[in-house]
Design a protein around this motif. Structure first.
Motif, PDB file in Angstrom:
ATOM      1  N   GLU A   1       0.844  -1.251  -0.018  1.00 34.79           N
ATOM      2  CA  GLU A   1       0.195   0.080  -0.027  1.00 34.79           C
ATOM      3  C   GLU A   1       0.941   1.198   0.007  1.00 34.79           C
ATOM      4  OE1 GLU A   1      -3.223  -0.130  -0.310  1.00 34.79           O
ATOM      5  OE2 GLU A   1      -3.882  -2.102   0.319  1.00 34.79           O
ATOM      6  N   HIS A   2       2.065   1.192  -0.016  1.00 37.43           N
ATOM      7  CA  HIS A   2       3.001   2.338  -0.019  1.00 37.43           C
ATOM      8  C   HIS A   2       2.524   3.152   1.328  1.00 37.43           C
ATOM      9  CE1 HIS A   2       4.417   0.703  -3.705  1.00 37.43           C
ATOM     10  NE2 HIS A   2       3.132   0.862  -4.184  1.00 37.43           N
ATOM     11  N   ILE A   3       2.556   2.540   2.511  1.00 40.30           N
ATOM     12  CA  ILE A   3       2.111   3.527   3.685  1.00 40.30           C
ATOM     13  C   ILE A   3       3.247   3.095   4.680  1.00 40.30           C
ATOM     14  CG2 ILE A   3       0.468   3.669   5.750  1.00 40.30           C
ATOM     15  CD1 ILE A   3      -1.867   3.172   3.694  1.00 40.30           C
ATOM     16  N   ASP A   4       4.013   4.064   5.127  1.00 40.67           N
ATOM     17  CA  ASP A   4       4.955   3.787   6.139  1.00 40.67           C
ATOM     18  C   ASP A   4       4.580   3.658   7.731  1.00 40.67           C
ATOM     19  OD1 ASP A   4       6.881   3.833   4.392  1.00 40.67           O
ATOM     20  OD2 ASP A   4       7.439   5.917   4.337  1.00 40.67           O
ATOM     21  N   LEU A   5       4.985   2.899   8.379  1.00 40.61           N
ATOM     22  CA  LEU A   5       4.951   2.844   9.940  1.00 40.61           C
ATOM     23  C   LEU A   5       6.365   2.682  10.595  1.00 40.61           C
ATOM     24  CD1 LEU A   5       2.180  -0.381  10.006  1.00 40.61           C
ATOM     25  CD2 LEU A   5       1.911   2.349   9.753  1.00 40.61           C
ATOM     26  N   GLU A   6       6.214   2.605  11.825  1.00 41.01           N
ATOM     27  CA  GLU A   6       7.497   2.516  12.471  1.00 41.01           C
ATOM     28  C   GLU A   6       7.081   1.371  13.568  1.00 41.01           C
ATOM     29  OE1 GLU A   6       6.751   3.338  16.054  1.00 41.01           O
ATOM     30  OE2 GLU A   6       4.880   3.281  15.332  1.00 41.01           O
ATOM     31  N   PRO A   7       8.495   0.981  14.146  1.00 43.66           N
ATOM     32  CA  PRO A   7       8.711  -0.237  14.919  1.00 43.66           C
ATOM     33  C   PRO A   7       8.162  -0.365  16.291  1.00 43.66           C
ATOM     34  CG  PRO A   7      10.713   0.564  14.903  1.00 43.66           C
ATOM     35  CD  PRO A   7      10.167   1.387  14.245  1.00 43.66           C
ATOM     36  N   VAL A   8       7.887   0.867  16.993  1.00 36.35           N
ATOM     37  CA  VAL A   8       7.544   0.884  18.316  1.00 36.35           C
ATOM     38  C   VAL A   8       6.161   0.956  18.589  1.00 36.35           C
ATOM     39  CG1 VAL A   8       7.696   2.566  20.577  1.00 36.35           C
ATOM     40  CG2 VAL A   8       9.606   2.705  18.625  1.00 36.35           C
ATOM     41  N   TYR A   9       5.381   1.470  17.773  1.00 35.95           N
ATOM     42  CA  TYR A   9       3.901   1.230  18.164  1.00 35.95           C
ATOM     43  C   TYR A   9       3.147   0.576  16.906  1.00 35.95           C
ATOM     44  CZ  TYR A   9       4.816   5.155  21.621  1.00 35.95           C
ATOM     45  OH  TYR A   9       5.286   5.866  22.606  1.00 35.95           O
ATOM     46  N   THR A  10       3.101   1.247  15.637  1.00 35.87           N
ATOM     47  CA  THR A  10       2.415   1.026  14.887  1.00 35.87           C
ATOM     48  C   THR A  10       2.592  -0.471  14.095  1.00 35.87           C
ATOM     49  OG1 THR A  10       3.358   2.416  13.290  1.00 35.87           O
ATOM     50  CG2 THR A  10       1.439   3.500  14.131  1.00 35.87           C
ATOM     51  N   GLY A  11       3.705  -0.722  13.968  1.00 38.87           N
ATOM     52  CA  GLY A  11       4.339  -2.078  13.447  1.00 38.87           C
ATOM     53  C   GLY A  11       3.798  -3.191  14.335  1.00 38.87           C
ATOM     54  N   LYS A  12       3.929  -2.918  15.670  1.00 35.96           N
ATOM     55  CA  LYS A  12       3.438  -4.158  16.445  1.00 35.96           C
ATOM     56  C   LYS A  12       1.826  -4.186  16.409  1.00 35.96           C
ATOM     57  CE  LYS A  12       7.254  -3.815  19.589  1.00 35.96           C
ATOM     58  NZ  LYS A  12       7.856  -3.449  21.000  1.00 35.96           N
ATOM     59  N   THR A  13       1.188  -3.085  16.381  1.00 37.12           N
ATOM     60  CA  THR A  13      -0.252  -3.137  16.263  1.00 37.12           C
ATOM     61  C   THR A  13      -0.681  -3.732  15.075  1.00 37.12           C
ATOM     62  OG1 THR A  13      -0.394  -0.742  17.298  1.00 37.12           O
ATOM     63  CG2 THR A  13      -2.446  -1.721  16.405  1.00 37.12           C
ATOM     64  N   LEU A  14      -0.232  -3.447  13.930  1.00 36.78           N
ATOM     65  CA  LEU A  14      -0.636  -4.037  12.617  1.00 36.78           C
ATOM     66  C   LEU A  14      -0.372  -5.500  12.876  1.00 36.78           C
ATOM     67  CD1 LEU A  14      -1.912  -3.911   9.993  1.00 36.78           C
ATOM     68  CD2 LEU A  14       0.545  -3.357   9.026  1.00 36.78           C
ATOM     69  N   ALA A  15       0.898  -5.907  13.372  1.00 36.53           N
ATOM     70  CA  ALA A  15       1.018  -7.529  13.471  1.00 36.53           C
ATOM     71  C   ALA A  15       0.140  -8.274  14.137  1.00 36.53           C
ATOM     72  CB  ALA A  15       2.400  -7.738  14.245  1.00 36.53           C
ATOM     73  N   ALA A  16      -0.529  -7.461  15.368  1.00 39.85           N
ATOM     74  CA  ALA A  16      -1.738  -8.175  16.008  1.00 39.85           C
ATOM     75  C   ALA A  16      -3.002  -8.278  15.069  1.00 39.85           C
ATOM     76  CB  ALA A  16      -2.109  -7.218  17.237  1.00 39.85           C
ATOM     77  N   LEU A  17      -3.059  -7.150  14.322  1.00 45.36           N
ATOM     78  CA  LEU A  17      -4.182  -7.389  13.343  1.00 45.36           C
ATOM     79  C   LEU A  17      -4.179  -8.416  12.382  1.00 45.36           C
ATOM     80  CD1 LEU A  17      -6.124  -4.301  11.678  1.00 45.36           C
ATOM     81  CD2 LEU A  17      -5.180  -6.237  10.455  1.00 45.36           C
ATOM     82  N   ILE A  18      -3.114  -8.445  12.107  1.00 43.88           N
ATOM     83  CA  ILE A  18      -2.914  -9.696  11.150  1.00 43.88           C
ATOM     84  C   ILE A  18      -3.147 -11.050  11.718  1.00 43.88           C
ATOM     85  CG2 ILE A  18      -0.898 -10.958   9.564  1.00 43.88           C
ATOM     86  CD1 ILE A  18       0.497  -8.232   9.059  1.00 43.88           C
TER      87      ILE A  18
END
Length: 368
Positions: free
Chosen positions: A290-307
């Protein structure tokens, strides 16, 4: 720019300070390519990463209330807190400066990543007074010293998460409902959002209760700090509720309790700021699809939970609330000079290699 927040319209609120800072409503759209990649196509995103052209993310909604209060009280300095790479202290530095206020960023240790180094440089570049504390006790002492030695100081808690700041995400939930009502997207059955200082989650939860929405808000814990807990979420939500009741007669008869909170604790990894393999994979997949950037502290971990959730439950619609800023500072970061940072921070950076760089390099090779 809005002339008033949605919450003032919905409940005829008067007397609470507010200024327009962000670009709202933020976009709401389907992650079609990402959904196809993870095997569940009913995934949507709320683009709070685009909440401001100067610096976006979830803090902007909070600042519209918190900075308004500081300006109304004629303060000159903002003191705020965070880890070395705090998004909140950087966001505050930029937006407070835009309103004639100077920011003192009291910073404590966190794992060194590329994101941390870049945020430190940007804080320096935009004029923050960086006060390195190292640990929580020293942060308290340094804060007291700054408070006693400067005039016109306004205290902003970690993450701008107090009753006033929490109103920003009550307002956000009203915004979401209005977008759904206008046909922009379906009402999500589940919302995934990062939980650090708890104000964002608390505001969304209170908004859900006030509007009587049938949506499950799933918070993903990203810090081991004492403040990141169910009790604090409930206290923030009910504190914001009481504040609204003081300024409006139209507030529904609701209350937030601990049973309303869903806090996922399995994605923290080694602790706050430590990248996880699952989080980095999620970051790379969203960027690739999707060419959307995240970061490893907050949003990366949250998206991992969603997946993991959609692969297991196969139920939706599911909404990912993007709390990271998507403002591009690449030109500014070309000027990055670690030698201009405070000596103690500079030595800390020089001693440790960024944790995420090696992990990301290996993952990118696998994604090719």
């Amino acid at each position: 720019m809005r002339d008033k927040p949605w919450i003032f319209e919905e409940y005829e609120v008067e007397g609470i300070p507010w200024i327009s800072i962000g670009n709202f409503p933020t976009r709401l759209h389907k992650l079609s390519s990402f959904g196809e990649a993870v095997g569940f196509e009913d995934i949507w995103i709320k683009r709070d990463d685009q909440s401001s052209e100067k610096y976006g993310g979830n803090k902007i909604r909070k600042f519209e209330f918190v900075l308004a209060d500081a300006l109304e009280k004629r303060k000159k300095w903002i003191i705020t807190f965070g880890g070395l790479g705090s998004n909140q202290t950087l966001a505050m530095t930029i937006h407070a400066k835009d309103h004639g206020l100077k920011t003192i960023a009291v910073l404590v240790d966190q794992p060194i990543t590329r994101h941390v180094i870049e945020n430190l440089w940007l804080m320096y570049y935009f004029g923050a007074h960086i006060s390195y504390a190292g640990n929580t006790l020293m942060a308290v002492l340094k804060t007291m010293w700054h408070y006693l030695t400067k005039r016109g100081v306004y205290m902003v808690p970690v993450g701008a998460s107090n009753a006033l700041g929490t109103l920003g995400y009550v307002d956000a939930m009203i915004e979401l409902k209005r977008q759904v009502d206008s046909g922009e997207a379906p009402m999500p059955k589940y919302i995934f959002v990062a939980v650090g200082s708890c104000g964002t989650y608390a505001g969304l939860l209170l908004g859900k209760k006030l509007l009587d929405l049938d949506v499950e808000i799933r918070g993903v814990k990203v810090t081991q700090m004492k403040m990141t807990n169910v009790k604090n979420i409930v206290e923030l939500a009910n504190g914001a509720l009481n504040l609204l009741r003081e300024h409006s007669r139209d507030i529904p008869d609701v209350e937030v309790s601990e049973k309303d909170v869903i806090l996922e604790e399995n994605y923290l990894g080694a602790g706050y700021g430590f990248p996880t393999l699952e989080g980095l994979k999620a970051i790379l997949l969203l960027e690739k699809t999707e060419h959307i950037d995240l970061e490893p502290v907050y949003t990366g971990k949250t998206l991992a939970a969603l997946i993991d959730f959609v692969k297991k439950e196969n139920d939706g619609p599911v909404l990912f609330w993007n709390t990271f800023s998507s403002v591009d500072f690449s030109d500014t970061l070309k000027k990055l000079d670690i030698q201009k940072l405070p000596r103690k921070i500079r030595k800390l950076i020089e001693r440790e290699k960024p944790l995420d760089e090696k992990m990301m390099k290996e993952l990118k090779l696998k994604f090719k």
